[in-house]
Each structure stands twice: as C-alpha cells, then as structure tokens.
Design a protein around this motif. Structure first.
Motif, mmCIF file in Angstrom:
data_model
loop_
_atom_site.group_PDB
_atom_site.id
_atom_site.type_symbol
_atom_site.label_atom_id
_atom_site.label_comp_id
_atom_site.label_asym_id
_atom_site.label_seq_id
_atom_site.Cartn_x
_atom_site.Cartn_y
_atom_site.Cartn_z
ATOM 1 N N GLU A 1 37.775 40.502 40.917
ATOM 2 C CA GLU A 1 37.047 41.296 39.551
ATOM 3 C C GLU A 1 37.741 42.465 39.852
ATOM 4 O OE1 GLU A 1 33.239 42.094 36.890
ATOM 5 O OE2 GLU A 1 33.076 42.127 39.284
ATOM 6 N N ARG A 2 37.587 43.162 40.690
ATOM 7 C CA ARG A 2 38.085 44.709 40.679
ATOM 8 C C ARG A 2 39.386 44.883 40.851
ATOM 9 N NH1 ARG A 2 33.202 47.450 44.157
ATOM 10 N NH2 ARG A 2 31.526 46.973 43.119
ATOM 11 N N ILE A 3 40.206 43.791 41.474
ATOM 12 C CA ILE A 3 41.592 44.044 41.669
ATOM 13 C C ILE A 3 42.199 43.584 40.090
ATOM 14 C CG2 ILE A 3 43.750 42.805 42.425
ATOM 15 C CD1 ILE A 3 42.437 42.599 45.176
ATOM 16 N N GLN A 4 41.629 42.569 39.470
ATOM 17 C CA GLN A 4 42.100 42.364 38.107
ATOM 18 C C GLN A 4 41.971 43.364 37.174
ATOM 19 O OE1 GLN A 4 44.058 39.724 37.214
ATOM 20 N NE2 GLN A 4 44.061 38.848 39.260
ATOM 21 N N GLY A 5 40.655 44.038 37.216
ATOM 22 C CA GLY A 5 40.316 45.215 36.314
ATOM 23 C C GLY A 5 41.512 46.176 36.701
ATOM 24 N N LEU A 6 41.778 46.485 37.681
ATOM 25 C CA LEU A 6 42.805 47.679 38.013
ATOM 26 C C LEU A 6 44.278 47.192 37.446
ATOM 27 C CD1 LEU A 6 41.639 48.507 41.832
ATOM 28 C CD2 LEU A 6 41.606 50.041 39.759
ATOM 29 N N LEU A 7 44.600 45.906 37.722
ATOM 30 C CA LEU A 7 45.825 45.532 37.153
ATOM 31 C C LEU A 7 45.793 45.516 35.764
ATOM 32 C CD1 LEU A 7 46.409 42.245 39.329
ATOM 33 C CD2 LEU A 7 47.448 44.619 39.604
ATOM 34 N N LYS A 8 44.775 45.235 35.070
ATOM 35 C CA LYS A 8 44.626 45.370 33.478
ATOM 36 C C LYS A 8 44.981 46.790 32.972
ATOM 37 C CE LYS A 8 41.592 41.352 32.753
ATOM 38 N NZ LYS A 8 40.289 40.840 32.347
ATOM 39 N N GLU A 9 44.581 47.709 33.783
ATOM 40 C CA GLU A 9 44.667 48.993 33.536
ATOM 41 C C GLU A 9 46.043 49.670 33.634
ATOM 42 O OE1 GLU A 9 42.623 51.066 31.805
ATOM 43 O OE2 GLU A 9 40.861 49.409 31.927
ATOM 44 N N GLY A 10 46.803 48.588 34.225
ATOM 45 C CA GLY A 10 48.372 49.030 34.461
ATOM 46 C C GLY A 10 48.750 49.589 35.924
ATOM 47 N N ILE A 11 47.726 49.682 36.725
ATOM 48 C CA ILE A 11 47.855 49.888 38.045
ATOM 49 C C ILE A 11 48.502 48.634 39.143
ATOM 50 C CG2 ILE A 11 46.590 50.583 40.166
ATOM 51 C CD1 ILE A 11 44.565 52.112 38.192
ATOM 52 N N SER A 12 49.157 49.218 40.103
ATOM 53 C CA SER A 12 49.939 48.145 40.663
ATOM 54 C C SER A 12 49.400 47.787 42.114
ATOM 55 C CB SER A 12 51.439 48.586 40.901
ATOM 56 O OG SER A 12 51.530 49.632 41.710
ATOM 57 N N ILE A 13 49.703 46.668 42.415
ATOM 58 C CA ILE A 13 49.233 46.223 43.672
ATOM 59 C C ILE A 13 49.511 47.325 44.877
ATOM 60 C CG2 ILE A 13 49.745 44.528 45.641
ATOM 61 C CD1 ILE A 13 47.655 43.451 43.658
ATOM 62 N N ALA A 14 50.951 47.765 44.820
ATOM 63 C CA ALA A 14 51.333 48.763 45.547
ATOM 64 C C ALA A 14 50.540 49.973 45.652
ATOM 65 C CB ALA A 14 52.898 49.083 45.581
ATOM 66 N N GLN A 15 50.221 50.410 44.365
ATOM 67 C CA GLN A 15 49.174 51.388 44.358
ATOM 68 C C GLN A 15 47.879 51.291 45.068
ATOM 69 O OE1 GLN A 15 49.758 52.177 40.044
ATOM 70 N NE2 GLN A 15 49.991 54.186 40.506
ATOM 71 N N ILE A 16 47.206 50.175 44.869
ATOM 72 C CA ILE A 16 46.177 49.707 45.490
ATOM 73 C C ILE A 16 46.160 49.766 46.918
ATOM 74 C CG2 ILE A 16 44.180 47.832 45.440
ATOM 75 C CD1 ILE A 16 44.916 47.229 42.869
ATOM 76 N N ARG A 17 47.311 49.054 47.460
ATOM 77 C CA ARG A 17 47.578 49.235 48.946
ATOM 78 C C ARG A 17 47.710 50.615 49.463
ATOM 79 N NH1 ARG A 17 51.891 45.319 51.203
ATOM 80 N NH2 ARG A 17 51.424 46.457 53.091
ATOM 81 N N GLU A 18 48.006 51.544 48.949
ATOM 82 C CA GLU A 18 48.253 53.095 49.050
ATOM 83 C C GLU A 18 46.890 53.503 49.188
ATOM 84 O OE1 GLU A 18 50.760 56.984 48.329
ATOM 85 O OE2 GLU A 18 51.005 54.945 47.052
ATOM 86 N N MET A 19 45.881 53.251 48.378
ATOM 87 C CA MET A 19 44.793 53.736 48.057
ATOM 88 C C MET A 19 43.647 52.686 47.909
ATOM 89 S SD MET A 19 42.896 56.508 48.215
ATOM 90 C CE MET A 19 44.081 57.893 48.244
ATOM 91 N N PRO A 20 43.321 51.854 49.020
ATOM 92 C CA PRO A 20 42.320 50.892 48.605
ATOM 93 C C PRO A 20 40.962 51.169 48.308
ATOM 94 C CG PRO A 20 42.985 51.087 51.039
ATOM 95 C CD PRO A 20 43.866 52.010 50.311
ATOM 96 N N MET A 21 40.564 52.449 48.537
ATOM 97 C CA MET A 21 39.124 52.862 48.411
ATOM 98 C C MET A 21 38.847 52.607 46.790
ATOM 99 S SD MET A 21 40.842 54.483 50.881
ATOM 100 C CE MET A 21 41.171 56.216 50.580
ATOM 101 N N VAL A 22 39.812 52.513 46.196
ATOM 102 C CA VAL A 22 39.573 52.451 44.537
ATOM 103 C C VAL A 22 38.814 51.205 44.384
ATOM 104 C CG1 VAL A 22 41.732 51.260 43.916
ATOM 105 C CG2 VAL A 22 40.747 52.822 42.488
ATOM 106 N N LEU A 23 38.870 50.174 45.360
ATOM 107 C CA LEU A 23 38.253 48.966 45.232
ATOM 108 C C LEU A 23 36.687 49.185 45.307
ATOM 109 C CD1 LEU A 23 40.492 46.673 47.138
ATOM 110 C CD2 LEU A 23 40.157 46.582 44.568
ATOM 111 N N GLU A 24 36.185 50.293 45.680
ATOM 112 C CA GLU A 24 34.639 50.572 45.861
ATOM 113 C C GLU A 24 33.953 50.914 44.482
ATOM 114 O OE1 GLU A 24 34.404 53.748 48.631
ATOM 115 O OE2 GLU A 24 35.166 52.462 50.329
ATOM 116 N N LEU A 25 35.094 51.019 43.583
ATOM 117 C CA LEU A 25 34.670 51.359 42.336
ATOM 118 C C LEU A 25 34.596 50.211 41.312
ATOM 119 C CD1 LEU A 25 36.896 54.398 41.413
ATOM 120 C CD2 LEU A 25 34.487 54.425 42.295
#
Length: 366
Positions: A282-306
């Motif tokens: 759910e959290r990864i899909q939510g970030l992708l819908k906002e235009g954020i890429s998987i590469a960005q999430i890999r660089e800052m995975p702590m964003v998945l705590e939100l």
C-alpha cells in the motif's frame, strides 16, 4: 474428546443472558451514584451489568479516592469511566493503592493517573505479582515514572510471575552479550529496550532464539542485529520468521535488488522487516501514484515509515512552496513531524531570502 453439540441457543453466545435481563437495578447503588453526581445513563449504556449487582461499594470506593485527594468531579469521572470499580472490595482497592504508591508517592499525581487510567488501577487481581514485579523493576534500575507508565499502559506484564520476568531479562542480557554487546553498555541497552517496549517480557525464550537465528541465516552480522533490535525497539522479537521472510521476499521483488542490496535497505529502514506485505504494498503504491520512482524510494527507504495520508499531506505542503518532490531527493519528505516542519521552515526561509544582501556595501566606482 467429549462430543460438542452441533447447535447452541442463540443467547448462549452472550454473557448478558435473560437471567441478568430479568434482574432489576440495585436501587441503593443507583441512589449512591446519583449522590456523587455520576451519569447513570452513561453507565447503563456501557456497563449496565454493574447496576444489577447485589453487593457494591460506592461510598467506600469514593472515600478511598477522597482520601487520596480526588475532588467530586474526579470521583464522578472515574466511576463513569470505570463503573466496575464499585464491585471491588475496599480491602483490595486499599492494597492496590499501597502498591501504586511504591512508584507514585505523590498523591496528587496518583489521582491524575487513576483518573486517566481507571481500568488499570481497578484491576485488583495478581496483586502480589504486581508488588514483586515493581520491586524487581526498581532493582533493575528502571525509574518510577517508567514503572508507573507500565502500570497504566502495559499492565499485562505484571500478571507474569516475577520469576518469569526475571528469566526473560536474563535471556535478553545473554542475547545482547552473545551478539557482541559489552558488559559495560548492557544495563543502559536493557533499560532503554524495556522502557520503549515492555511487552517484550510477554515473549517466550524460544521465540527470541528463533528470531535471532533466522536473522543470522539471512546474512546479518551480530552487530547489525543489535542495530535492528535498537531501532525496532525490540518489536522484532514479536515477529515470527515466516512473516519476516514474507516481507523480505516482497521487498526484494519490489526493489529489484540483490540480497546484499536488500540488507543495506533493511539497515537503513528496519521497518521493512516489521511491516506486513499488504502494508508495504500500500505504501509503495501510494508513493508511485504521487510520481515518486522506485529508485528514489531505494535511496531513501525511510519514507515507507509514513502512511499514504501523511505522504499526500506533506507533498501538498512542499508543492505550495514550489518544491517538486518527484524531481528531487526524498529527504525533505521523510522524518518525524517535527523534522518535517523544520525542513519546511528552512525551505520557506530560503525562498524568501533576497538575492543580494541589502546592507552589504556595493563595489562600484564613484
């Protein structure tokens, strides 16, 4: 095993049977509660069974609270929120009062605690266990304010026999030392772990051993496991290896990374082990819908705590300042509420800063 009847009467599923429904309210109980300005209607809606009891101790319980310094408003609030208090015998409540005063010697503070957590105070079973556990926690070095928090929000740990809690503490100490922790730092580590997550005492020694062995099999070093335990506040012990494995497998596929890369992600964001697969998805899909890429999430995975809701709110705030999060680093998006607000202030201050210093002298020829 004895045979079980295939069907049961419908009302047998509920503790409030026709026997109770046919009983009338105890008139004396109701009158005494009115005397203390208690909202009887609220009790009828929430815990009406209390009013049906033949033997109650309204005046006695109110007197104990008055002796502690509670005023009429506080007494009414306590009895409304926890009406089962009036079926506790005054003797056991006085014993409870003495036990709680072991860690809360100031009566004014004790009344505030009871008013805030009346259900915890009026759990009058296992009183000897409670007393012995309090003394044990004090001997360990836990502060009274921390132990009082345990009494109000983690009362289950006091139902354990004190020997069981001692055994769990020994297991945690042994685990810490076996993972390479030093004797000198062990007490500080243990007290911090307990204050963050007292429910760790409800675990079994087998579960702790199983979790540690599983992490070692996944390639985590002893030092890294200690890091994970500290960052996850011991909640790691409340997970079974199977759920951890599911989360690891999902994350590996989602981020298209090797075992080594995934381990680095987990060390940056230990919550990858803690969150279930549906939550991570759910959290990864939510970030992708906002235009954020998987590469960005890999660089800052702590964003998945939100949560997705917090992500959407923060992105709107950043967009309002002209900061496009999908074009940059996620550092400004992640962090605690306090950290995010501090970042907002910095961005806003930078945006409003003039391009030149108006008080600096200009190097111009006359």
């Amino acid at each position: 095993m004895p045979s079980v009847p295939q069907y049961r009467p419908f009302l047998a599923c509920f503790p409030y049977t026709t026997d109770n429904q046919s009983k009338k309210e105890n008139k004396r109980t109701v009158e005494k509660l009115y005397k203390f300005s208690v909202d009887i209607g609220k009790i009828r809606r929430l815990k009406g069974w209390v009013l049906l009891e033949d033997e109650t101790y309204v005046e006695e319980i109110a007197n104990i609270l008055q002796q502690l310094g509670a005023d009429e408003t506080a007494i009414a609030s306590i009895l409304e929120r926890c009406p089962e208090a009036i079926v506790c015998s005054p003797t056991t409540v006085n014993t409870q009062r003495v036990i709680w005063q072991l860690v809360c010697k100031n009566e004014e503070e004790l009344v505030k605690l009871i008013e805030q957590f009346p259900e915890s105070f009026f759990i009058v079973k296992d009183q000897e266990n409670r007393k012995l556990n309090i003394q044990f926690f004090q001997e360990l070095g836990l502060k009274n304010v921390v132990i009082s928090r345990f009494l109000t929000t983690a009362s289950n740990i006091f139902h354990n026999p004190v020997e069981k809690n001692k055994q769990m503490i020994r297991i945690l100490q042994e685990s810490y030392l076996n993972l390479g922790g030093s004797e000198a730092n062990m007490k500080v580590w243990l007290l911090k772990l307990l204050s963050q997550n007292p429910f760790i005492l409800l675990n079994s020694s087998a579960a702790i051993k199983e979790t540690l062995e599983f992490l070692q099999e996944q390639g985590f070093t002893n030092f890294e496991i200690l890091q994970l335990l500290s960052k996850l506040k011991g909640f790691l012990f409340q997970l079974c290896p199977r759920s951890i494995q599911n989360s690891i497998s999902f994350s590996k596929n989602a981020f298209k990374c090797t075992n080594h890369d995934l381990k680095q992600l987990v060390l940056k964001c230990p919550a990858l082990l803690y969150y279930s697969v549906p939550v991570l998805e759910e959290r990864i899909q939510g970030l992708l819908k906002e235009g954020i890429s998987i590469a960005q999430i890999r660089e800052m995975p702590m964003v998945l705590e939100l949560t997705p809701q917090i992500v959407q709110y923060r992105i709107r705030k950043l967009n309002s300042l002209g900061f496009r999060i999908k074009d940059g680093h996620l550092a400004n998006l992640s962090g605690t509420k306090k950290e995010f607000e501090a970042n907002l202030d910095k961005i806003q201050a930078k945006k409003g800063r003039p391009l030149f210093n108006p008080v600096a002298p200009l190097n111009v020829e006359e």
